[in-house]
Design an enzyme around this catalytic site. Structure first.
Site, PDB file in Angstrom:
ATOM      1  N   ARG A 223       0.660  -0.967  -0.106  1.00 49.38           N
ATOM      2  CA  ARG A 223       0.046   0.113   0.229  1.00 49.38           C
ATOM      3  C   ARG A 223       1.063   0.933   0.158  1.00 49.38           C
ATOM      4  NH1 ARG A 223      -3.653  -2.388  -2.382  1.00 49.38           N
ATOM      5  NH2 ARG A 223      -5.303  -2.673  -0.950  1.00 49.38           N
ATOM      6  N   HIS A 271      -1.048   0.476 -10.169  1.00 46.11           N
ATOM      7  CA  HIS A 271      -1.788  -0.493  -9.462  1.00 46.11           C
ATOM      8  C   HIS A 271      -2.118  -1.091  -9.666  1.00 46.11           C
ATOM      9  CE1 HIS A 271      -3.887  -0.073  -4.558  1.00 46.11           C
ATOM     10  NE2 HIS A 271      -3.720  -1.573  -5.620  1.00 46.11           N
TER      11      HIS A 271
HETATM   12  P1  NAP Z   1      -1.466 -11.236   4.466  1.00 44.21           P
HETATM   13  O1  NAP Z   1      -1.964 -12.831   3.887  1.00 44.21           O
HETATM   14  O2  NAP Z   1      -2.415 -10.514   5.706  1.00 44.21           O
HETATM   15  O3  NAP Z   1      -0.259 -11.015   5.137  1.00 44.21           O
HETATM   16  C1  NAP Z   1       0.128 -10.632   6.111  1.00 44.21           C
HETATM   17  C2  NAP Z   1       1.676 -10.777   6.723  1.00 44.21           C
HETATM   18  O4  NAP Z   1       2.797  -9.470   6.577  1.00 44.21           O
HETATM   19  C3  NAP Z   1       1.955 -11.726   7.375  1.00 44.21           C
HETATM   20  O5  NAP Z   1       3.300 -12.159   7.441  1.00 44.21           O
HETATM   21  C4  NAP Z   1       2.330 -10.971   8.313  1.00 44.21           C
HETATM   22  O6  NAP Z   1       2.702 -11.807   9.924  1.00 44.21           O
HETATM   23  C5  NAP Z   1       2.886  -9.878   8.328  1.00 44.21           C
HETATM   24  N1  NAP Z   1       2.799  -8.897   8.974  1.00 44.21           N
HETATM   25  C6  NAP Z   1       1.347  -7.649   9.367  1.00 44.21           C
HETATM   26  N2  NAP Z   1       1.771  -6.845  10.377  1.00 44.21           N
HETATM   27  C7  NAP Z   1       3.190  -6.797  10.942  1.00 44.21           C
HETATM   28  C8  NAP Z   1       4.113  -6.284  11.446  1.00 44.21           C
HETATM   29  N3  NAP Z   1       3.443  -5.077  12.773  1.00 44.21           N
HETATM   30  N4  NAP Z   1       4.908  -6.591  12.149  1.00 44.21           N
HETATM   31  C9  NAP Z   1       5.895  -7.303  10.746  1.00 44.21           C
HETATM   32  N5  NAP Z   1       4.707  -8.575  10.072  1.00 44.21           N
HETATM   33  C10 NAP Z   1       3.717  -8.101  10.129  1.00 44.21           C
HETATM   34  O7  NAP Z   1      -1.788 -10.313   3.841  1.00 44.21           O
HETATM   35  P2  NAP Z   1      -1.419 -10.313   2.179  1.00 44.21           P
HETATM   36  O8  NAP Z   1      -3.421 -11.326   1.635  1.00 44.21           O
HETATM   37  O9  NAP Z   1      -0.419 -11.222   1.775  1.00 44.21           O
HETATM   38  O10 NAP Z   1      -1.872  -8.881   1.354  1.00 44.21           O
HETATM   39  C11 NAP Z   1      -0.530  -8.907   1.637  1.00 44.21           C
HETATM   40  C12 NAP Z   1      -0.695  -6.231   1.052  1.00 44.21           C
HETATM   41  O11 NAP Z   1      -0.501  -6.574  -0.225  1.00 44.21           O
HETATM   42  C13 NAP Z   1      -1.699  -5.661   1.716  1.00 44.21           C
HETATM   43  O12 NAP Z   1      -0.991  -5.001   2.400  1.00 44.21           O
HETATM   44  C14 NAP Z   1      -2.539  -5.815   0.411  1.00 44.21           C
HETATM   45  O13 NAP Z   1      -3.439  -5.097   0.253  1.00 44.21           O
HETATM   46  C15 NAP Z   1      -1.526  -5.404  -0.455  1.00 44.21           C
HETATM   47  N6  NAP Z   1      -1.789  -5.535  -2.020  1.00 44.21           N
HETATM   48  C16 NAP Z   1      -1.656  -5.575  -3.617  1.00 44.21           C
HETATM   49  C17 NAP Z   1      -2.102  -5.462  -4.386  1.00 44.21           C
HETATM   50  C18 NAP Z   1      -1.641  -4.417  -5.777  1.00 44.21           C
HETATM   51  O14 NAP Z   1      -2.147  -4.961  -7.173  1.00 44.21           O
HETATM   52  N7  NAP Z   1      -0.715  -3.483  -5.649  1.00 44.21           N
HETATM   53  C19 NAP Z   1      -2.980  -6.188  -5.085  1.00 44.21           C
HETATM   54  C20 NAP Z   1      -3.428  -7.579  -4.011  1.00 44.21           C
HETATM   55  C21 NAP Z   1      -2.710  -7.648  -2.466  1.00 44.21           C
HETATM   56  P3  NAP Z   1       1.695 -13.154  10.495  1.00 44.21           P
HETATM   57  O15 NAP Z   1       2.006 -13.969   9.158  1.00 44.21           O
HETATM   58  O16 NAP Z   1       2.723 -13.157  11.848  1.00 44.21           O
HETATM   59  O17 NAP Z   1       0.306 -12.979  10.502  1.00 44.21           O
END
Ligand code: NAP
Length: 308
Positions: A223, A271
């Site tokens: 983000r 994006h």
């Molecule tokens: P997710 O499955 O919820 O995974 C989040 C990861 O971040 C987990 O490993 C979590 O740790 C870790 N995390 C969260 N808070 C943390 C902290 N304070 N310190 C250290 N690690 C932390 O998320 P996702 O589905 O992979 O999505 C990731 C990102 O991609 C999001 O921001 C989403 O908005 C973005 N995204 C972007 C696009 C684009 O087109 N650019 C498209 C889709 C998604 P744990 O494993 O310990 O819970």
């Protein structure tokens, strides 16, 4: 079973076709034609008007049409039903492809070779094997975990950082604030795939860049709010960061006069790193509905206390 559908797509037909294919015989209502509110069991929505979901007395789950749930968090009357974020295989595959492409471009010095070509310069730069390049993923969840595995399969020296401890084959896993310093110190290409929470907002700042080896590169496809843009520009000027590939921004669309557009060491994409495909997105929603109907807990429920 009745599902209320509200989307932000102009072409709704593929979504309706996918709903018909994966949830045959179920009633689908398309917002704003809500009908009798007590009939609705599930809502599959993007940015519902505040109060809409609270007006559905028998709602069993709220499915977000997007991976992020910021568009739901802003509803002050969000009901207690579980909120389920979009996790689906097309989105994961497209994000991994995007991350691998950006890492390969940085690894192979694609920006430098493009500049050399424009100036007709034949110069072979230092080459490194993938295992000599240390890639670090901030976030090892659905998207970060998959990208990390694929980068490890390409023989990069991969590490990841998450909130809780993890073990993943082929890479070193760090966690928590204690693990961050060591993780950053061994990272040449940093990829951000964290969720947007109070703990992660602005995490890509001057202080974090200073903990990376000099000349490290950045890929942000999580983000825009994760990155302090002025700090990145300063770190690029100083040479602390050598290049950045950015897919998300504080203001989108990126304003025409933003310095990132013309920066020789910044790659801007609008994006597009990952997107949902109707067929696979609805396949995932339908599988979760079947789980709930079988009395099992749904997958991918957002924990609002934790922030993601
Ligand atoms: P997710 O499955 O919820 O995974 C989040 C990861 O971040 C987990 O490993 C979590 O740790 C870790 N995390 C969260 N808070 C943390 C902290 N304070 N310190 C250290 N690690 C932390 O998320 P996702 O589905 O992979 O999505 C990731 C990102 O991609 C999001 O921001 C989403 O908005 C973005 N995204 C972007 C696009 C684009 O087109 N650019 C498209 C889709 C998604 P744990 O494993 O310990 O819970």
């Amino acid at each position: 079973m009745t599902l209320l559908f509200k989307c932000d797509h102009t072409d709704i037909e593929p979504w309706l076709a996918a709903l018909g294919a994966h949830l045959p015989g179920r009633e689908i209502r398309i917002y704003p034609e809500v009908g009798a509110r007590e009939d609705i069991d599930y809502a599959l929505v993007y940015a519902p008007p505040p109060g809409l979901l609270a007006s559905l007395p028998n709602l069993k789950a709220i499915f977000s049409l997007w991976a992020g749930v910021d568009h739901l968090r802003s509803d002050p009357e969000l009901p207690a039903a579980p909120v389920i974020r979009m996790v689906e295989r097309s989105m994961t595959a497209s994000m991994t492809a995007h991350v691998v492409q950006q890492v390969l471009d940085l690894h192979t010095q694609a920006l430098d070779y493009r500049a050399q070509q424009a100036a007709r310069i034949w110069r072979q730069r230092d080459l490194k094997a993938p295992w000599e390049r240390r890639v670090g993923l901030l976030g090892l969840g659905t998207l970060g975990g998959d990208a990390a595995e694929k980068l490890a399969a390409l023989r990069f020296d991969v590490a990841g950082w998450s909130r809780s401890p993890k073990e993943m084959s082929g890479m070193v896993c760090y966690h928590g604030e204690d693990g961050l310093t060591d993780f950053l110190a061994r990272t040449d290409i940093l990829v951000c795939l964290l969720p947007m929470t109070e703990a992660t907002r602005g995490i890509l700042d001057r202080a974090l860049f200073a903990r990376l080896p000099r000349g490290a590169a950045l890929v942000n496809c999580a983000r825009g709010g994760h990155l302090v843009e002025d700090d990145l520009l300063a770190a690029l000027d100083e040479g602390q960061i050598s290049a950045a590939a950015l897919d998300v921004f504080g203001e989108e669309p990126l304003p025409a006069d933003h310095p990132f557009w013309g920066h020789p060491r910044v790659v801007v994409t609008p994006h597009i790193a990952a997107f949902s495909v109707p067929d696979t997105a609805i396949e995932s929603v339908a599988a979760n509905i079947r789980r709930m109907e079988a009395g099992e807990e749904p997958l991918h429920v957002v924990d609002f206390e934790r922030g993601y």
